[in-house]
Structures are given as structure tokens and as C-alpha cells.
Write an enzyme that holds these catalytic residues in place. Structure first.
Site, short mmCIF file in Angstrom:
data_model
loop_
_atom_site.label_atom_id
_atom_site.label_comp_id
_atom_site.label_asym_id
_atom_site.label_seq_id
_atom_site.Cartn_x
_atom_site.Cartn_y
_atom_site.Cartn_z
N CYS A 1 0.83 -1.22 0.00
CA CYS A 1 0.00 0.00 0.00
C CYS A 1 0.86 1.26 0.00
O CYS A 1 0.39 2.33 -0.36
CB CYS A 1 -0.92 0.01 1.21
SG CYS A 1 -2.58 -0.59 0.82
N PHE A 2 2.10 1.12 0.45
CA PHE A 2 2.98 2.29 0.55
C PHE A 2 4.21 2.15 -0.35
O PHE A 2 5.14 2.95 -0.25
CB PHE A 2 3.42 2.48 2.00
CG PHE A 2 2.28 2.55 2.97
CD1 PHE A 2 1.42 3.64 2.96
CD2 PHE A 2 2.02 1.52 3.85
CE1 PHE A 2 0.35 3.71 3.83
CE2 PHE A 2 0.95 1.57 4.73
CZ PHE A 2 0.11 2.67 4.72
#
Length: 816
Positions: free
Chosen positions: A784-785
Site C-alpha cells: 500500500c505504501f
């Protein structure tokens, strides 16, 4: 204070609405109501609005105030009003004299950020109220019997919460609400689809999503204007399901994150779109698969080899060309002893070796160059081994050597009915210095493509389409033909573009253009995931189009058609979608790409004691076309509480509902079309990451661009570990780089403008390498990052070994 108040009400307060309230429960929306008090002496309560983060009351209350009076308005969740925190959702405190002159009179509309209380609970959103000294008009609340007031001082502190009549507290941080909320729309018109803009038009980064389900503030502006004024003709402003504003160009049926300028010029916009499309077309045409990488159809491999290798001593430029293509030189002089040249009835020459009683198409006087995978002295992954055919001996039993129409040698194994570029008389190029996953993928690919169900049938399948109407034309053409007809040689013709192509370039262009069109969120069939703005997921609200199931079947056929005819689509899906295609069970990790907030909440639920903290049942609230309904995750679920003992089952059921059940109809229609061309038992030989590569191909990744747009935490670019990391990545081939990209970002898709446009779950997010973990542990990823947790490994060999294991052996997309 009461002695200074007038005897009669002199101020009318209208509590209009709240916007973007904080959602404390994972799946349950609050039932908000507001309580207005003045000095603890006058208390008024609004009605309860069920299951919403954006309640609309528009209720009036007449109060007795002076300029020093403090008006406090609190918002509570009626479901939790009897709990310790009373379901507190925020408060505003307004000193009357600061906003309105009671002597002069007036009418003031206020929009205030909700503040925390003394217990410091997280608060989001705004409250919209109106203050007026005009009490001549009737109080509509009283007329409707809704006015519930307590004009005497409250004696029951348990009934109405105590409010500190002080000046407003400072905001705990930057406001999370939309700054345009000063003019709220009381009846906002919402587009039923929850689509997101396509990044294929004007590549731009979408703004971060509001946290915890907060929606952008509603204004009284129409959808054809915003705070900067009216949009150009044909443009519309919309909001996705994460509260992000995007713009729809009805002139071209496209979407973009970027607001069109007031001096919008259609010609300029068209030029920008064409330039963007050309970039994507170039990237799409460079994609390939491992089996293709050994052939002459791989321009990138040829280029890399020409840079990495030098001709053998005494060699010529033609020798280098041979090494890159696997072709052979023309034979000269006499045939070796025991050899004879003959001709087939069609006039094609072949050669007989009476020494071994074998035949071959290859002139023994020619020198063949065999491509072998493995590490050479320079550390590159490809080496060339020169081996005269005459010295290799006979082929194993059941094998045959053939030539392609470009005179390239390949081998047929009649025992297994498969073909390969690899000469079986040489040590297997599949087993020398090649990672296990790569051996598996190549072998799976060879097996998959050799199956009878994947063989092109005799005859031709003609498809004629118009470029500017490719979606509708393709739908009509592909849906009118039977699955067996679609398995014939595909002949694509673009209307008005006559020419002899045999389907090659036209097929590639056809699938490129069609994949851009049919996955466009404009049509509400697919939407961009919560992870970024270029991976796709099925839009659960696609039913806004009554024919959506027919379109999903068509799209399934197109995906199957592309795989069958060995072409790639320029589209990439969330990891869970590939799992669903393989009939694999989705997991909590897959939730990251669908709803990052929900993933975080469910992970917290699993990792912590929830008794007395979270009140959940085996039911979820779902909103569809403005209607909110409660769905049981299991029979009678709304009456079954979630406990520490059954929370694991709850998380599984929520994950299954969120990812699979909400789009079950659409997905089944998609798979019905897909399986008409690709049998389920054949595609199941791949895992989900391999299936992504099979559909989208392997990109040619620019390591320099990747490195240029990378951030470091705990490391510096000059550190030895980082230097070794990029050195290793450079030595890896395109497939290994794509696997690394999948491991760290969740997809092998690269934004059109390169790594500078890489997206995370909260907006633009550069690739990041963080110093984290024990040197004995494997690297971890946070998809997600776009982050890689890289331990400080001591040597280059250890780093490569650990990184390879993490990338090659890890199943699924997200690691954390």
C-alpha cells in the site's frame, strides 16, 4: 448569566447538517443527532438520522441569548448514547457576540470544524448552522411537532452531556474536511456509480483519500462548476467513493483527476491525449513473456544483448545478429562425410546424415548459435554458446527439428506433443542458474500453449471495427460469433485502413485500444482500486447499466481471446481479482488493494482484545444507489455479536463479502465468457502473479528511472547495501524485475510517465527502501505504501540470496 437574558427568545438557531463525521465502527454507520445548549440552561435536541456520516436535520430552535452567551452544539451516535463516551462525534462552541450583532439584527450561516472533547476522541467533519434574529416566521419544528426543548435548567446530567462553555478549542491538526464546505448543498445529487478517473487521459496524481470514510464536503455548486468557476462545455465534476474529486469529459468519454483550465482548448486536449496514448502504446508493445524472450520477436532482448556482448574473435556483425536471433549462416563447400542433400516434393531442401540415419532441415555446413540462460563471467544472465549442429549427434527418440518461416530452428517433442526453442541435446537451459519460479513459469507456459484447447483452428475469424467506436463495434462483432469461430486465425481490420497485415500488428493495436476503452471507468463497469489509480477492480455499482452482465461476459471473452491469440491487454487488476479467476480463496492481505482503511481496522481487530471496546455483529451496512441496507454475513448475523472467540470467522466473512460477494454476479458473467476460450483447468496451472503476467505481459523496466524516484529511510543512496541492491536489480532480467515490482507495489504495472507517478493508497507515493529487520530475516514489503523493508545485509551475495527468496517464493501480493 440567566439574569441578563431577555424574557423572550431573541435568536433562532437552525441546525442544518453535519458533513464527514468520523466512522468509529468498521462496518456500522452512526445514527447521529445534535444537542444544542446555552449556558447549561436551555437544551434542544434534533431528531435522529439513521446510518449516515452526513446527517441533514434543518431543524430550528428559538433561544434567549446575549452577546456573551456560549452556544454549544454536540453530535452523538444514538446507538452508543448509553455507553461511557455517549457516542460522541464532535462539538462546536460559538460565542454569540462574535458572529452576530443582536442589536442590529442579522442572519449568519456558519460552517465550523467539529472539535474534540476532553477525552480526546478522534473527531472529523463539519457542522453547518444558521443564526438569525428574525423570529417573525413560524418555527417549522413547532409546526411539525419536532421541537423538543427543555427551557428549565437540566437536572439530569445523565440525560444530556455536560458541555464546557468555553471558547472553541484549537483544532488538533490540519482540517481533514473539504475547505469548500462553507456553502453546503442540503440535497446533493450523487452520481450512482463510484467510478474513479482514468489515468490514461492526462496522467495526474489524485489527491489523497479522506481518512476513515470521510466524504468531501458538499457545496451548493452544480456538478458543472466548482469553486474556480464553471467548467468548460461538456465537462462534469464528480466524486469517487473515497471522496476524491475527478472530472468527466463527455466530449471524449474520458475522465481525469486534473481540472480542465478555463481556456480549455479541445485541440490541445486531443493532442495531449494522443501523446499520452502513444507513450502507453510504446510501453504495451514492449511487453513479452519468458518464452517469447528467446525469439527474434523480442527487440528489447536483442538490444540488451548487443550492449552486453561482443562478437566472438574474428566474428562479424552478422554473427552478432545470429546470436541475437538464433538464425544460421549459409553453408559453403562440400558436405561432411556421410551427409547428403535431398529435396521434398515441395522443393524444400533437407539433409540426410547416413552416419546416424537421421534427417534435418539444417545445413550441417552452417554454424548455429544456441542461446543459453545462466551467469557468465560478467554477471549477466544470458550467454551464447556456439555449437555446430553436426557435432551434437542425433536427437533423442521422438524428437524432431523444424524451421520457422524465418529459418529459425525449433524442436518438436512428439512424446509430449510440445515444442521448444531449446535443443534437447544440450544441457537444459531451463536448469542452469535459473530461479525455480522461472523454470516453473516457462514450463507452465510451454505446457499451457501446447494443449489442444489452445491450438488455433483452421479458418479465419474476421473482425471489422472503427477506431472511434471500438467498444461498441467489438461488442457486436465478438458477441455474435461462437467460441469456436473466435479460436480461428483472428483477422482484425480497422474501418478505412486497407492493407495486408495477416492480423499481426492489427491484433496488437486492437487489443491495446479495446483494453483502454472497455476498462474506462466512464462506463461504470470497472473502477480504480483504493491502492492507486491504475489497477482495476469490478465496480459493485455497475448495475447502473442494465446490460452490465452482458458486457462483463464480453470482457471475459476479450481477456480469453487475448490469451488464446498470445496478445496482451494494457490493463492490470487488483491481486484478489487474479485469485478469483483461479478460484482461490481471498485473504485479509488482499483487502489492502480494495479498502486500505478496512484492512487496517480488521487487522487491528484480529490483533487486539475487542471485548467491551468494539460492538459488532455478523452484519454489514451497504449503500447502493442511495439506499442503505443491512446484510447478514451468516444467517441471523445481525443478532450474533462478534467476540474474541469468533472474530477470526468474522474477518473471513467480511473479506469474502467485500471482495467477492458484492461483485459475484459480474464476476460470474466475466468468467463465463473467459472460460469459453480458456478452460479453467488449464489456466489453473498458473498462480495469481503468473496470471497477471500472462494477461498483461512483462514490462521493460527502466532501472535508472526507478532509482531516480526512490526515497530512503535509515539508508542513504551511497550506502553499500543500497549500491548492491541496484547492482543486483540491473543484472536481473525483465521478468525478475517485474516480480520485484509485484512484490513491493502489488502490481507489475508502471505508470505511463514512469516511477515518478507511482501511487500508494493515500495518493502519490514514491518507491521507498527502509532500513528495517534483522540481517538474518528476509526483506518485507508494504504494497500500500510501495515500501521495501531491507535489512542491512553484510555482503552482496547474502543480499541477492535473501531478496531472491523473498521475491520468488512468496505467494500473494501483499506481505503486510
Amino acid at each position: 448569566m440567566g439574569s441578563n437574558l431577555p424574557a423572550q427568545p431573541n435568536l433562532r438557531v437552525t441546525i442544518i447538517a453535519a458533513d464527514g463525521l468520523y466512522k468509529r465502527d468498521v462496518f456500522r454507520f452512526p445514527d447521529p443527532f445534535a444537542v444544542a445548549t446555552v449556558g447549561g440552561e436551555q437544551t434542544h435536541t434534533t431528531s435522529v438520522i439513521k446510518k449516515t456520516l452526513n446527517p441533514y436535520w434543518n431543524e430550528m430552535f428559538d433561544l434567549r441569548v446575549n452577546e456573551d452567551s456560549i452556544l454549544a452544539i454536540q453530535i452523538f451516535d444514538q446507538k452508543k448514547f448509553k455507553k461511557k463516551d455517549q457516542g460522541f462525534l464532535g462539538v462546536i462552541n460559538v460565542r454569540i457576540g462574535d458572529v452576530i450583532d443582536l442589536q442590529m439584527g442579522g442572519d449568519e450561516m456558519l460552517t465550523r470544524d467539529l472539535k474534540k472533547s476532553n477525552d480526546n476522541l478522534v473527531v472529523h467533519g463539519k457542522l453547518i448552522i444558521n443564526l438569525s434574529t428574525n423570529l417573525s416566521t413560524p418555527n417549522t419544528n413547532q409546526a411539525n411537532g419536532l421541537h423538543r426543548s427543555h427551557m428549565q435548567p437540566s437536572t439530569s446530567s445523565g440525560l444530556v452531556p455536560q458541555v464546557s462553555a468555553s471558547t472553541p478549542q484549537p483544532s488538533p491538526g490540519p482540517s481533514q474536511a473539504d475547505p469548500t464546505a462553507s456553502n453546503p448543498s442540503l440535497h446533493p445529487q450523487r452520481v450512482p456509480s463510484t467510478t474513479r478517473p482514468s489515468s490514461t487521459i492526462v496522467p495526474a496524481n489524485g489527491p489523497p483519500a479522506p481518512p476513515n470514510g470521510q466524504q468531501g464536503s458538499r457545496t451548493n455548486l452544480s456538478s458543472f462548476e466548482d469553486s474556480q468557476g464553471r467548467l468548460p462545455a461538456g465537462w462534469e465534476r464528480r466524486e469517487d467513493n473515497l471522496g476524491r474529486t475527478y472530472y468527466v469529459d463527455h466530449n471524449t468519454r474520458t475522465t481525469t483527476w486534473t481540472r480542465p483550465s478555463n481556456n480549455y482548448n479541445e485541440q490541445t486536449s486531443r493532442t495531449q491525449r494522443e501523446a499520452s496514448m502513444q507513450l502507453e502504446r510504446r510501453a504495451h508493445q514492449s511487453r513479452m513473456l519468458p518464452e517469447d524472450r528467446t525469439g527474434a520477436s523480442s527487440p528489447n532482448l536483442q538490444e540488451n544483448q548487443q550492449q552486453a556482448q561482443t562478437p566472438p574473435a574474428g566474428g562479424s556483425a552478422s554473427a552478432v545478429s545470429m546470436m541475437a536471433t538464433g538464425a544460421t549462416t549459409a553453408g559453403t563447400g562440400e558436405l561432411p562425410p556421410g551427409w547428403e542433400q535431398r529435396t521434398t516434393p515441395e522443393g524444400r531442401p533437407y539433409f540426410v546424415d547416413h552416419n546416424t540415419r537421421t534427417t534435418t532441415w539444417v545445413d550441417p555446413r552452417r554454424q548455429q548459435y544456441i542461446r543459453m540462460y545462466g551467469q557468465n563471467a560478467n554477471g549477466t544472465n544470458t550467454t551464447i554458446q556456439q555449437q555446430p549442429v553436426s557435432q551434437l549427434g542425433p536427437l533423442p527418440s521422438g524428437w524432431e527439428m523444424r524451421l520457422t518461416n524465418t529459418a529459425r530452428v525449433y524442436f518438436v517433442d512428439h512424446n509430449t506433443k510440445t515444442t521448444t526453442w531449446d535443443d534437447p541435446r544440450l544441457p537444459s537451459s531451463l536448469d542452469q542458474g535459473v530461479p525455480q519460479y522461472k523454470r516453473d513459469f516457462r514450463r507452465k507456459l510451454i505446457y499451457f500453449r501446447s494443449q489442444p484447447a489452445l491450438r488455433i483452428m483452421s479458418g479465419q475469424c474476421h473482425v471489422k471495427v472503427r477506431r472511434n467506436n471500438i467498444f461498441e463495434d467489438s461488442y457486436a462483432e465478438i458477441m455474435r460469433q461462437s467460441a469456436s469461430d473466435l479460436k480461428k486465425r483472428l483477422m482484425i481490420k480497422f474501418d478505412g485502413e486497407d492493407g495486408l497485415d495477416y492480423g499481426g500488428l492489427s491484433r496488437r493495436e486492437f487489443f491495446f485500444l479495446l483494453s483502454h476503452e472497455m476498462f474506462n471507468p466512464f462506463y461504470c463497469l470497472f473502477e480504480y482500486s483504493a491502492h492507486d489509480n491504475y489497477t482495476l477492480q469490478i465496480n459493485p455499482h455497475s448495475g447502473v447499466n442494465p446490460e452490465h452482465l452482458n458486457y462483463f461476459k464480453f470482457i471475459g471473452r476479450v481477456v480469453g481471446l487475448a490469451i488464446f491469440h498470445r496478445r496482451f491487454l494494457d490493463s492490470f487488476f487488483i491481486g484478489a481479482f487474479y485469485k478469483m479467476m483461479l478460484r482461490k480463496k481471498v485473504s485479509l492481505q488482499d483487502m489492502e488493494g480494495v479498502d486500505e482503511d478496512l484492512h487496517r481496522n480488521l487487522t487491528w481487530t484480529l490483533d487486539n482484545d475487542i471485548e467491551g471496546i468494539i460492538e459488532l455483529t455478523f452484519a454489514v451496512d451497504d449503500e447502493k444507489f442511495g439506499e442503505r441496507r443491512t446484510i447478514d454475513l451468516k444467517p441471523g448475523g445481525r443478532d450474533i455479536p462478534v467476540t474474541n472467540e469468533n472474530k477470526g470467522e468474522y474477518v473471513e466473512l467480511v473479506t469474502e463479502w467485500k471482495i467477492v460477494k458484492r461483485v459475484e454476479e459480474q464476476f460470474n458473467a466475466f468468467m463465463s465468457g473467459f472460460n469459453e476460450l480458456i478452460p479453467a483447468d488449464l489456466v489453473n496451472v498458473f498462480d495469481e502473479r503468473e496470471l497477471e503476467l500472462l494477461i498483461g505481459g512483462i514490462a521493460d523496466i527502466d532501472v535508472d528511472d526507478w532509482k531516480k524516484h526512490t526515497d530512503y529511510r535509515g539508508y542513504q543512496e551511497s550506502d553499500e547495501v543500497i549500491q548492491n541492491f541496484w547492482k543486483i536489480v540491473r543484472t536481473w532480467d525483465a521478468e525478475q524485475k517485474s516480480r520485484l515490482l509485484q512484490f513491493t507495489t502489488g502490481t507489475s504495472r508502471i505508470p505511463v510517465n514512469g516511477f515518478k507517478d507511482l501511487q500508494g493508497s493515500d495518493g502519490p507515493r514514491r518507491f521507498t527502501i527502509e532500513k528495517s529487520g534483522d540481517p538474518g530475516a528476509l526483506p518485507k514489503s508494504h504494497t500500500c505504501f510501495n515500501r521495501l523493508d531491507l535489512p542491512p545485509y553484510k555482503t552482496n551475495d547474502v543480499l541477492e540470496h535473501k531478496l531472491s527468496i523473498a521475491v520468488e517464493e512468496t505467494l500473494g501480493f501483499g506481505q503486510e
